[in-house]
Scaffold this active site. Structure first.
Site, PDB file in Angstrom:
ATOM      1  N   GLU A 101      -2.814 -34.715-101.238  1.00  0.00           N
ATOM      2  CA  GLU A 101      -2.176 -33.347-101.658  1.00  0.00           C
ATOM      3  C   GLU A 101      -0.636 -33.248-100.818  1.00  0.00           C
ATOM      4  O   GLU A 101      -0.342 -32.259-100.070  1.00  0.00           O
ATOM      5  CB  GLU A 101      -2.941 -32.199-101.188  1.00  0.00           C
TER       6      GLU A 101
ATOM      7  N   GLU B 120     -10.785 -33.502-106.519  1.00  0.00           N
ATOM      8  CA  GLU B 120     -11.541 -32.404-106.362  1.00  0.00           C
ATOM      9  C   GLU B 120     -11.593 -31.412-107.365  1.00  0.00           C
ATOM     10  O   GLU B 120     -10.563 -31.086-107.967  1.00  0.00           O
ATOM     11  CB  GLU B 120     -11.080 -31.676-104.894  1.00  0.00           C
TER      12      GLU B 120
END
Length: 376
Positions: free
Chosen positions: A178, A294
């Site tokens: 991320e 995720e």
């Protein structure tokens, strides 16, 4: 570019095996899906499965597992388990996880550690995110991308590479997931410095013989961050899988501006479409396999929460590049809880999804992947 002995297996047929896999992966391409796929046992003989699904007996198509663990006949199912207790999650999910996510620091030389080695010995695929943070220090302080590219952590990284190489099985690796998120973007360094550090790590691993490392570039996938992705792309030779998240965070007290409920498909689609349509213009190969790194939803009501999870396999069938999905079984705050064990409807939906043949590949498919580590 020579990608090493594991990747060289593609020339030997990408671990191809002609298999009768109706019961393992739903209907073959072009066939209509049956409504009750979830209850087909993953290793049901093909003729019985075909009868159950209303398809011709002994319907065959070629299933492959590539040198970078991309299955052509379904999706790997996994998770980042709460408090690292994968056994507890597997009991709640009523199945084993194919992939388990672990979180480590750039300064940790003992990768893979005891836990990762144990899971690999059990036949699980391990995916380790190596953070640009010092996990050996209190508070896990961040480190700069420039310091990594300049070699400050080369000793630890070389140790990691040797450990993964010695493990002798394919091993998923991400560096600083991320990097496009607001809390990280331009915080640990510029996008150019992120790319330089990513390439430095990959080159170093390869120099140490860790050709079994499979490189997974992970971003948030949030629509507002898509314009940041071109600058963070390390290049096709440095990335094997593309990964992003698929969350619904409505009702989450840590995300007060998240006011709309997003289905799994609505969360997945923006980055998928961007990679397919805009990616090539920025040098991103849209044919690389996709991993949902995720995913999960907050509590959106009993029926809605159950359906959010149980509908995932049918969504995945419509997005053919997605070949792995991992649940984030954790909580941000007491009012933002994604743990399966904390919500009976989430647990039931996750159970239903996990039993679908499309995400419950049979043991014989897994053996194709494990064979990759033993072929030269």
């Amino acid at each position: 570019m020579d990608r090493g002995p594991v990747r060289a297996m593609a020339a030997a047929g990408a671990l191809a095996l002609a298999m009768t896999l109706v019961g393992a992966a739903g209907a073959p391409p072009g066939e209509a899906a049956a409504p009750d796929r979830r209850s087909v046992p993953p290793d049901t003989p093909s003729e019985d499965a075909a009868t159950f699904l209303g398809l011709p007996a002994a319907t065959e198509y070629r299933c492959t597992v590539s040198e970078i663990l991309e299955p052509s006949c379904g999706v790997w199912w996994g998770a980042s388990p709460y408090e690292n207790r994968v056994e507890q999650l597997e009991q709640a999910a009523d199945r084993d996880m194919d992939i388990v996510y672990t979180w480590r620091g750039i300064d940790q030389a003992d990768i893979p550690g005891r836990r990762e080695r144990s899971m690999a010995a059990e036949g699980k695929f391990v995916h380790t995110n190596i953070e640009a943070r010092r996990f050996t220090r209190p508070g896990h302080p961040a480190v700069s991308y420039a310091s990594i590219a300049d070699g400050e952590f080369d000793e630890q990284l070389r140790s990691q590479a040797r450990g993964i190489a010695e493990l002798g099985v394919p091993y998923f690796v991400t560096f600083d997931h991320e990097a496009d998120a607001n809390r990280r973007y331009n915080k640990r360094g510029t996008p150019e410095e992120f790319v330089a550090s990513w390439r430095h790590i990959v080159d170093l691993y390869r120099a140490e013989g860790a050709d079994n490392a499979i490189w997974v570039w992970n971003v948030t996938g949030w629509e507002a961050n898509l314009d940041r992705l071109p600058g963070l792309w390390p290049g096709n030779d440095y990335v094997d899988w593309i990964s992003w998240e698929a969350y619904n965070m409505s009702t989450c007290d840590a995300q007060p501006n998240w006011t709309e409920t997003h289905s799994f498909e609505e969360a997945l689609r923006p980055a998928y479409d961007w990679i397919q349509t805009e990616g090539p213009a920025h040098g991103i190969d849209p044919d690389k396999p996709v991993m949902i790194g995720e995913m999960g939803t907050t509590d959106i009501g009993p029926r809605e929460t159950l359906e959010w999870y149980s509908e995932i396999p049918d969504v995945l069938r419509r997005y053919e590049r997605v070949r792995a999905v991992k649940m984030w079984d954790n909580e941000l705050t007491p009012g933002c809880d994604f743990r399966i064990g904390a919500n009976e409807y989430a647990q039931r939906g996750f159970q239903l999804a996990g039993q679908d043949p499309y995400v419950r590949l049979p043991e014989r498919v897994r053996r194709l992947a494990e064979d990759a580590a033993r072929r030269d």
